[in-house]
Write a protein that holds these residues in place. Structure first.
Motif, PDB file in Angstrom:
ATOM      1  N   ASP A   1       0.367  -0.154  -5.285  1.00 18.73           N
ATOM      2  CA  ASP A   1       0.944  -0.349  -4.986  1.00 18.73           C
ATOM      3  C   ASP A   1       1.418  -2.178  -4.478  1.00 18.73           C
ATOM      4  O   ASP A   1       0.363  -2.522  -3.784  1.00 18.73           O
ATOM      5  CB  ASP A   1       0.320  -0.119  -3.243  1.00 18.73           C
ATOM      6  CG  ASP A   1       1.428  -0.098  -1.856  1.00 18.73           C
ATOM      7  OD1 ASP A   1       2.924  -0.557  -2.162  1.00 18.73           O
ATOM      8  OD2 ASP A   1       0.775  -0.068  -1.155  1.00 18.73           O
TER       9      ASP A   1
ATOM     10  N   GLU B   1       3.159  -3.980  -2.071  1.00 17.41           N
ATOM     11  CA  GLU B   1       2.342  -4.236  -0.961  1.00 17.41           C
ATOM     12  C   GLU B   1       1.528  -4.229  -0.612  1.00 17.41           C
ATOM     13  O   GLU B   1       0.967  -5.330   0.157  1.00 17.41           O
ATOM     14  CB  GLU B   1       3.572  -3.262   0.126  1.00 17.41           C
ATOM     15  CG  GLU B   1       5.173  -2.610  -0.002  1.00 17.41           C
ATOM     16  CD  GLU B   1       5.319  -4.319   0.530  1.00 17.41           C
ATOM     17  OE1 GLU B   1       5.674  -5.415   0.762  1.00 17.41           O
ATOM     18  OE2 GLU B   1       6.731  -4.761  -0.530  1.00 17.41           O
ATOM     19  N   ARG B   2       0.518  -3.794  -1.455  1.00 15.66           N
ATOM     20  CA  ARG B   2      -1.460  -3.805  -1.750  1.00 15.66           C
ATOM     21  C   ARG B   2      -1.612  -4.783  -3.038  1.00 15.66           C
ATOM     22  O   ARG B   2      -2.864  -3.887  -3.538  1.00 15.66           O
ATOM     23  CB  ARG B   2      -1.611  -2.914  -0.493  1.00 15.66           C
ATOM     24  CG  ARG B   2      -1.497  -2.873   0.476  1.00 15.66           C
ATOM     25  CD  ARG B   2      -1.784  -3.246   1.815  1.00 15.66           C
ATOM     26  NE  ARG B   2      -3.119  -3.467   2.062  1.00 15.66           N
ATOM     27  CZ  ARG B   2      -3.628  -2.117   2.552  1.00 15.66           C
ATOM     28  NH1 ARG B   2      -2.825  -1.978   3.384  1.00 15.66           N
ATOM     29  NH2 ARG B   2      -4.878  -2.489   3.145  1.00 15.66           N
TER      30      ARG B   2
ATOM     31  N   ASP C   1      -8.918 -10.590   8.622  1.00 14.45           N
ATOM     32  CA  ASP C   1      -7.605  -9.911   8.660  1.00 14.45           C
ATOM     33  C   ASP C   1      -7.182  -8.872   7.370  1.00 14.45           C
ATOM     34  O   ASP C   1      -6.445  -8.881   6.528  1.00 14.45           O
ATOM     35  CB  ASP C   1      -6.593  -9.949   9.860  1.00 14.45           C
ATOM     36  CG  ASP C   1      -6.594 -10.501  11.241  1.00 14.45           C
ATOM     37  OD1 ASP C   1      -7.725  -9.170  11.352  1.00 14.45           O
ATOM     38  OD2 ASP C   1      -6.029 -11.472  11.400  1.00 14.45           O
ATOM     39  N   HIS C   2      -8.526  -9.021   6.296  1.00 14.06           N
ATOM     40  CA  HIS C   2      -8.708  -8.648   4.758  1.00 14.06           C
ATOM     41  C   HIS C   2      -7.760  -7.277   4.558  1.00 14.06           C
ATOM     42  O   HIS C   2      -8.340  -6.592   5.432  1.00 14.06           O
ATOM     43  CB  HIS C   2      -9.856  -8.693   3.974  1.00 14.06           C
ATOM     44  CG  HIS C   2     -10.017  -8.232   2.390  1.00 14.06           C
ATOM     45  ND1 HIS C   2      -9.769  -7.314   3.052  1.00 14.06           N
ATOM     46  CD2 HIS C   2      -9.131  -9.044   1.848  1.00 14.06           C
ATOM     47  CE1 HIS C   2      -9.890  -7.118   0.960  1.00 14.06           C
ATOM     48  NE2 HIS C   2      -9.512  -8.363   0.420  1.00 14.06           N
ATOM     49  N   ARG C   3      -6.770  -7.449   4.448  1.00 13.91           N
ATOM     50  CA  ARG C   3      -6.576  -6.298   3.841  1.00 13.91           C
ATOM     51  C   ARG C   3      -6.402  -5.779   2.053  1.00 13.91           C
ATOM     52  O   ARG C   3      -5.580  -6.413   1.120  1.00 13.91           O
ATOM     53  CB  ARG C   3      -4.304  -6.028   3.643  1.00 13.91           C
ATOM     54  CG  ARG C   3      -4.430  -6.388   4.920  1.00 13.91           C
ATOM     55  CD  ARG C   3      -2.504  -6.546   5.885  1.00 13.91           C
ATOM     56  NE  ARG C   3      -2.121  -5.407   4.855  1.00 13.91           N
ATOM     57  CZ  ARG C   3      -1.119  -5.239   5.035  1.00 13.91           C
ATOM     58  NH1 ARG C   3      -0.345  -5.814   4.540  1.00 13.91           N
ATOM     59  NH2 ARG C   3      -0.509  -4.240   3.817  1.00 13.91           N
ATOM     60  N   PRO C   4      -7.653  -4.605   1.957  1.00  6.88           N
ATOM     61  CA  PRO C   4      -7.726  -4.403   0.524  1.00  6.88           C
ATOM     62  C   PRO C   4      -6.257  -3.919  -0.202  1.00  6.88           C
ATOM     63  O   PRO C   4      -5.499  -3.175   0.365  1.00  6.88           O
ATOM     64  CB  PRO C   4      -8.921  -3.471   0.687  1.00  6.88           C
ATOM     65  CG  PRO C   4      -8.932  -3.555   2.496  1.00  6.88           C
ATOM     66  CD  PRO C   4      -8.003  -3.685   2.659  1.00  6.88           C
ATOM     67  N   PRO C   5      -6.751  -4.646  -1.037  1.00  7.51           N
ATOM     68  CA  PRO C   5      -6.041  -4.180  -2.015  1.00  7.51           C
ATOM     69  C   PRO C   5      -5.170  -2.421  -2.207  1.00  7.51           C
ATOM     70  O   PRO C   5      -6.409  -1.869  -2.236  1.00  7.51           O
ATOM     71  CB  PRO C   5      -5.602  -4.162  -3.823  1.00  7.51           C
ATOM     72  CG  PRO C   5      -7.599  -4.877  -3.312  1.00  7.51           C
ATOM     73  CD  PRO C   5      -7.917  -4.706  -1.593  1.00  7.51           C
ATOM     74  N   ARG C   6      -4.354  -2.143  -2.804  1.00  4.47           N
ATOM     75  CA  ARG C   6      -4.054  -0.758  -2.794  1.00  4.47           C
ATOM     76  C   ARG C   6      -3.656  -0.211  -4.293  1.00  4.47           C
ATOM     77  O   ARG C   6      -2.054  -0.126  -3.985  1.00  4.47           O
ATOM     78  CB  ARG C   6      -3.022  -0.014  -1.626  1.00  4.47           C
ATOM     79  CG  ARG C   6      -3.405   1.526  -1.880  1.00  4.47           C
ATOM     80  CD  ARG C   6      -3.101   1.748  -0.226  1.00  4.47           C
ATOM     81  NE  ARG C   6      -3.250   1.214   0.806  1.00  4.47           N
ATOM     82  CZ  ARG C   6      -1.880   0.843   2.206  1.00  4.47           C
ATOM     83  NH1 ARG C   6      -0.850   1.884   2.071  1.00  4.47           N
ATOM     84  NH2 ARG C   6      -2.208   0.429   3.109  1.00  4.47           N
ATOM     85  N   TRP C   7      -4.122   0.006  -5.173  1.00  8.26           N
ATOM     86  CA  TRP C   7      -3.468  -0.116  -6.897  1.00  8.26           C
ATOM     87  C   TRP C   7      -2.965   1.312  -6.765  1.00  8.26           C
ATOM     88  O   TRP C   7      -3.184   2.048  -6.238  1.00  8.26           O
ATOM     89  CB  TRP C   7      -4.687  -0.035  -7.718  1.00  8.26           C
ATOM     90  CG  TRP C   7      -4.083  -0.548  -8.911  1.00  8.26           C
ATOM     91  CD1 TRP C   7      -3.246  -1.697  -9.785  1.00  8.26           C
ATOM     92  CD2 TRP C   7      -3.779   0.621  -9.767  1.00  8.26           C
ATOM     93  NE1 TRP C   7      -2.895  -0.691 -10.799  1.00  8.26           N
ATOM     94  CE2 TRP C   7      -3.388   0.580 -10.710  1.00  8.26           C
ATOM     95  CE3 TRP C   7      -3.705   2.335  -9.644  1.00  8.26           C
ATOM     96  CZ2 TRP C   7      -2.991   1.527 -11.991  1.00  8.26           C
ATOM     97  CZ3 TRP C   7      -3.771   2.811 -10.682  1.00  8.26           C
ATOM     98  CH2 TRP C   7      -3.437   2.331 -12.093  1.00  8.26           C
TER      99      TRP C   7
ATOM    100  N   CYS D   1     -12.239 -10.668   0.138  1.00  4.16           N
ATOM    101  CA  CYS D   1     -12.875  -9.244   0.788  1.00  4.16           C
ATOM    102  C   CYS D   1     -13.247  -9.735   2.176  1.00  4.16           C
ATOM    103  O   CYS D   1     -12.581 -10.814   2.747  1.00  4.16           O
ATOM    104  CB  CYS D   1     -14.209  -8.854   0.065  1.00  4.16           C
ATOM    105  SG  CYS D   1     -15.837 -10.345  -0.297  1.00  4.16           S
TER     106      CYS D   1
ATOM    107  N   GLN E   1      -6.664  -8.928  -5.840  1.00  5.88           N
ATOM    108  CA  GLN E   1      -6.337 -10.344  -4.560  1.00  5.88           C
ATOM    109  C   GLN E   1      -7.569 -10.719  -5.153  1.00  5.88           C
ATOM    110  O   GLN E   1      -8.830 -10.632  -5.203  1.00  5.88           O
ATOM    111  CB  GLN E   1      -6.606 -10.159  -3.285  1.00  5.88           C
ATOM    112  CG  GLN E   1      -5.202  -9.571  -2.847  1.00  5.88           C
ATOM    113  CD  GLN E   1      -6.113  -8.571  -1.241  1.00  5.88           C
ATOM    114  OE1 GLN E   1      -6.869  -8.889  -0.709  1.00  5.88           O
ATOM    115  NE2 GLN E   1      -4.911  -7.661  -0.472  1.00  5.88           N
TER     116      GLN E   1
END
Length: 129
Positions: free
Chosen positions: A69, A71-72, A61-67, A12, A75
């Protein structure tokens, strides 16, 4: 049985904020003293009333998951206590895991990927009966 689940670790941007969110959702105590780890700027914990421990690990640089998707993706990783780190490593490798980070011998833990690529850590600590 090779080991015992210690906690589930979620990546996170801010562990303190996320641990407080889950404390409201699940109940429990944020950052309770625990001999297994130290809390700090990059690490926060939640000990639930039922004994489950969630840990929250700050990732730059956390990139939140995009369920859902791909590509994200989601985590998180599992931390597993093992009584004998060398024997546990040999067994998980035999089962199809991949060693990602052996670290320094004194560190006492190693990072692996499961056969599907999900990371998990083995921590050389006694398993409770």
């Amino acid at each position: 049985m090779i080991g015992e689940l210690q906690c589930v670790v979620l990546d996170c941007a801010d562990g303190e904020v996320l641990s407080r969110f889950y404390a409201e959702l699940l109940g429990g105590e944020v950052n309770r003293p625990d001999r297994r780890w130290a809390v700090g700027d990059g690490w926060s914990t939640l000990h639930t009333e039922r004994g489950l421990v969630l840990a929250f690990q700050r990732v730059a640089d956390h990139r939140p998951p995009r369920w859902p998707d791909p590509e994200r993706p989601a985590q998180f990783h599992l931390d597993v206590d093992v009584p004998d780190l060398e024997a546990a490593q040999a067994r998980v490798l035999e089962l199809g895991a991949e060693l990602l980070d052996a670290g320094e011998p004194a560190r006492g833990w190693r990072v692996f990927a499961d056969p599907a690529g999900h990371p998990f850590c083995l921590l050389g600590r006694p398993v409770t009966p």
